[in-house]
Design an enzyme around this catalytic site. Structure first.
Site, mmCIF file in Angstrom:
data_model
loop_
_atom_site.group_PDB
_atom_site.id
_atom_site.type_symbol
_atom_site.label_atom_id
_atom_site.label_comp_id
_atom_site.label_asym_id
_atom_site.label_seq_id
_atom_site.Cartn_x
_atom_site.Cartn_y
_atom_site.Cartn_z
ATOM 1 N N ASP A 191 1.121 -17.791 -3.888
ATOM 2 C CA ASP A 191 1.839 -16.756 -4.625
ATOM 3 C C ASP A 191 0.899 -16.100 -5.630
ATOM 4 O O ASP A 191 1.038 -16.275 -6.834
ATOM 5 C CB ASP A 191 3.063 -17.370 -5.326
ATOM 6 C CG ASP A 191 3.898 -16.299 -6.005
ATOM 7 O OD1 ASP A 191 3.772 -15.113 -5.636
ATOM 8 O OD2 ASP A 191 4.683 -16.647 -6.919
ATOM 9 N N ASP A 247 0.858 -1.196 0.000
ATOM 10 C CA ASP A 247 0.000 0.000 0.000
ATOM 11 C C ASP A 247 0.894 1.245 0.000
ATOM 12 O O ASP A 247 2.115 1.142 0.065
ATOM 13 C CB ASP A 247 -0.940 -0.001 1.213
ATOM 14 C CG ASP A 247 -0.186 0.091 2.535
ATOM 15 O OD1 ASP A 247 0.844 -0.588 2.679
ATOM 16 O OD2 ASP A 247 -0.602 0.857 3.430
ATOM 17 N N GLU A 279 2.084 -10.251 0.910
ATOM 18 C CA GLU A 279 2.426 -8.840 0.751
ATOM 19 C C GLU A 279 3.929 -8.672 1.006
ATOM 20 O O GLU A 279 4.641 -9.646 1.294
ATOM 21 C CB GLU A 279 1.599 -7.970 1.716
ATOM 22 C CG GLU A 279 1.705 -6.486 1.374
ATOM 23 C CD GLU A 279 0.662 -5.593 2.055
ATOM 24 O OE1 GLU A 279 -0.275 -6.104 2.695
ATOM 25 O OE2 GLU A 279 0.810 -4.355 1.924
ATOM 26 N N HIS A 289 1.910 -8.987 -3.334
ATOM 27 C CA HIS A 289 0.796 -8.041 -3.234
ATOM 28 C C HIS A 289 1.403 -6.638 -3.111
ATOM 29 O O HIS A 289 1.766 -6.199 -2.027
ATOM 30 C CB HIS A 289 -0.053 -8.362 -1.995
ATOM 31 C CG HIS A 289 -1.195 -7.404 -1.800
ATOM 32 N ND1 HIS A 289 -2.408 -7.548 -2.430
ATOM 33 C CD2 HIS A 289 -1.296 -6.281 -1.063
ATOM 34 C CE1 HIS A 289 -3.219 -6.563 -2.073
ATOM 35 N NE2 HIS A 289 -2.566 -5.772 -1.241
HETATM 36 O O1 9MR Z 1 0.882 -7.149 9.671
HETATM 37 C C1 9MR Z 1 -0.371 -6.552 9.966
HETATM 38 C C2 9MR Z 1 -1.338 -7.607 10.477
HETATM 39 O O2 9MR Z 1 -0.887 -8.127 11.708
HETATM 40 C C3 9MR Z 1 -2.722 -7.017 10.612
HETATM 41 O O3 9MR Z 1 -3.634 -8.013 11.002
HETATM 42 C C4 9MR Z 1 -3.122 -6.388 9.293
HETATM 43 C C5 9MR Z 1 -4.507 -5.774 9.300
HETATM 44 O O4 9MR Z 1 -4.530 -4.585 10.002
HETATM 45 O O5 9MR Z 1 -2.191 -5.395 8.932
HETATM 46 C C6 9MR Z 1 -0.897 -5.874 8.716
HETATM 47 O O6 9MR Z 1 -0.034 -4.829 8.393
HETATM 48 C C7 9MR Z 1 -0.268 -4.176 7.165
HETATM 49 C C8 9MR Z 1 -0.557 -2.729 7.460
HETATM 50 O O7 9MR Z 1 -1.767 -2.633 8.159
HETATM 51 C C9 9MR Z 1 -0.580 -1.861 6.228
HETATM 52 N N1 9MR Z 1 0.582 -2.056 5.409
HETATM 53 C C10 9MR Z 1 0.840 -3.446 5.083
HETATM 54 C C11 9MR Z 1 0.972 -4.284 6.322
HETATM 55 C C12 9MR Z 1 1.326 -5.741 5.987
HETATM 56 O O8 9MR Z 1 0.302 -6.447 5.402
#
Ligand code: 9MR
Ligand code: ZN
Length: 537
Positions: free
Chosen positions: A509, A146, A518, A463
């Site tokens: 994948d 993101d 991601e 991702h």
């Molecule tokens: O790693 C994070 C995970 O533990 C949470 O459940 C999730 C949902 O909030 O978010 C993950 O972190 C993400 C972050 O919110 C936004 N950038 C990408 C992160 C990795 O997926």
């Protein structure tokens, strides 16, 4: 194909693969000559992937080269390299991958090759809870797939990288062809500075630091320069202030040797943040407002963040010849609380406090605190070694540990053991780091290397918005995937993975799978710490 490190093995290390079919296997050199025959011992029922598997140990190989593994019935079933410094390229690429996450500047062809794009996210940002206040906050790295930029994971990334730099400077000698290359400063520091300068912009007048800078909801899959959503600076949290304080104090120490003015600026920012923490002794946690859909990076306690801040402020003050009493008292108080002292993630940063304390050969902080940290690290290192005995991969992972971003659980274990190794010289710890890095590069049940571009079967569809939208087949090399997630949280992974799938197998994948595939800056930085350690052995 058998499960092994697809980037190969260093000469001086254990060389172990995992196979489904019992041996004996033959190892053949470039000329096809059998140089080693290896049997497998009794199979192990592995709880992480729920299969019976065998270890294949070819550590006896003592010559660099390219080898093939041959089974009498199956034929050729794998190949690997043995070399002096097999991680070098992957290590450098994992650092360079951070350059590709840069926000607020164009990625030019001379540095970015085919992965160019125009400058992104250049507009002024608004304060979430006071939309009339706008300010300039360009720069920093996109956190992940993101376009958000968040303070606590940013600080953790800086932590992994700068402690690695302090401990293993030789691993950061190569130039990486980034815009600052050749300026007399190691490229790791050049790259980190890009993040630090953005972080400085996130601090308020009173020393507080905004928790995150994102749009209200994640952008659609568009190139970053096409994401024109309004960005907001969300509320200040004590998590962000404390992590910021620690990262700035640490960075001030490190950058002093290269740029005193910049070091001074970070030192002042750290002190201002500390002032805020003192004025706000109660936790100010962060919860996403109901109508915000970007990352929360929430936490239940800020004690570990405050501890890391206090420890780094102690060393900053000491390096400046200032009084350290205040920080020491604070550390003494916090360290008696229930704090793990052994983790290096964005929820629990207290391992960084141990890292700083245990890396100080003078033990300026005093024997008592030093010993508390040392005991915590060794106790955890032993607990994790016990876990290793329960599975065939020699992983300090319980089934539950395969969570969202399990790759960092894996590599944070590596960081812990590398600390334990330095305290004791016990080879078992170094070997454990090794098997975790082997896992990352393909010695796992999925047979994927979880680092793009490295390994015969590297995953290919992270991702990531830019990497999906840029029209280029191969992803930027050196990006670490989040990895298997036993509780997959996205529809695509749930569709592809039948309920009850063993934890280490819960990986797909595909670009849609944000909960298994991601990328993030801190999954990279934690892995970089591990390869820095192994390259320095
Ligand atoms: O790693 C994070 C995970 O533990 C949470 O459940 C999730 C949902 O909030 O978010 C993950 O972190 C993400 C972050 O919110 C936004 N950038 C990408 C992160 C990795 O997926
Ligand atoms: Zn951007």
């Amino acid at each position: 194909m058998i499960m092994l490190s697809q980037v190969g093995y260093n000469l001086n290390q254990k060389k172990i693969a995992v196979v489904k079919v019992p041996g004996p296997y033959q190892i053949k050199d470039e000329q096809g000559k059998v140089v080693l025959s290896v049997g497998t011992r009794e199979g192990i029922h592995d709880p992480l992937c729920r299969e019976s598997l065998y270890k294949l140990d070819f550590s006896k190989l003592k010559r660099a080269g390219e080898y093939k593994i041959v089974h009498p019935f199956i034929g050729e079933c794998g190949s690997f390299a043995v070399g002096e410094d097999v991680y070098r390229e992957a290590h450098n690429a994992m650092i360079k991958a951070l350059y590709f996450q840069r926000c607020g500047c164009a990625l030019e062809e001379k540095y970015a090759g085919v992965y160019t794009h125009a400058a992104c996210h250049l507009d002024k940002v608004q304060v979430w809870s006071d939309r009339s206040t706008e300010f300039e906050a360009t720069g920093g790295w996109h956190d992940a797939g993101d376009y958000g930029r968040y303070i606590t994971p940013a600080a953790v990334t800086i932590g992994h990288l700068l402690y690695a730099f302090i401990k293993y400077p030789a691993a950061f000698a190569d130039e990486l062809n980034i815009p600052e290359s050749g300026n007399g400063v190691p490229d790791l520091l050049n790259e980190c500075r890009y993040e630090l300068e953005w972080m400085l912009k996130m601090q308020c007048e009173d020393g507080g630091v905004y928790h995150k800078l994102t749009s209200q909801y994640h952008a659609n899959f568009v190139m970053p320069e096409d994401d024109l959503l309004q960005f907001y600076a969300y509320d200040v949290s004590s998590l962000a202030v404390a992590d910021f304080c620690a990262a700035m104090a640490l960075s001030a120490r490190v950058y002093k040797a290269y740029d005193t003015e910049f070091a001074e600026e970070m030192s002042n920012a750290a002190k201002k943040a500390w002032g805020w923490l003192v004025a706000h002794p109660e936790a100010v946690l962060f919860r996403n407002p109901q109508d915000s859909g970007t990352g929360e990076y929430g936490d239940r306690t800020d004690r570990d963040e405050r501890l890391w801040a206090a420890v780094e402020m102690f060393y900053l003050a000491k390096s400046q010849g200032e009084n350290t009493e205040e920080y020491k008292n604070c550390i003494m108080k916090l360290i008696q609380e229930e704090i793990s002292l052994v983790d290096f993630g964005w929820i629990d940063v207290s391992g960084f406090a141990s890292m700083a304390v245990l890396s100080d050969e003078e033990r300026a902080i005093g024997e008592e605190i030093y010993n508390i940290c040392k005991n915590a690290v060794i106790t955890e290192a032993e607990r994790l070694l016990d876990l290793c005995k329960l599975n065939v991969f020699n992983m300090g992972m319980a089934p539950m540990d395969f969570c969202w971003g399990s790759s960092m659980v894996v590599t944070n274990r590596g960081i812990l053991w590398s600390l334990a190794y330095e305290l004791t010289g016990d080879e078992r710890y170094a070997e454990a780091v090794q098997s975790h890095v082997d896992y990352l590069f393909g010695k796992n049940i999925t047979k994927y290397s979880f680092v793009t571009g490295f390994g015969e079967n590297a995953y290919k569809y992270p991702h990531s918005r830019p990497l999906h939208m840029d029209g280029i087949d191969e992803p930027v090399p050196g990006l670490v995937s989040g990895g298997p997630n036993g509780r997959p949280g996205d529809p695509e992974a749930r569709k592809l993975l039948p309920p009850g799938t063993a934890p280490m197998k819960c990986f797909v994948d595909v670009v849609e799978s944000y909960s298994t595939n991601e990328i993030t800056i801190y999954w990279n930085s934690s892995a970089i710490y591990n390869t820095a350690f192994l390259r320095s052995r």
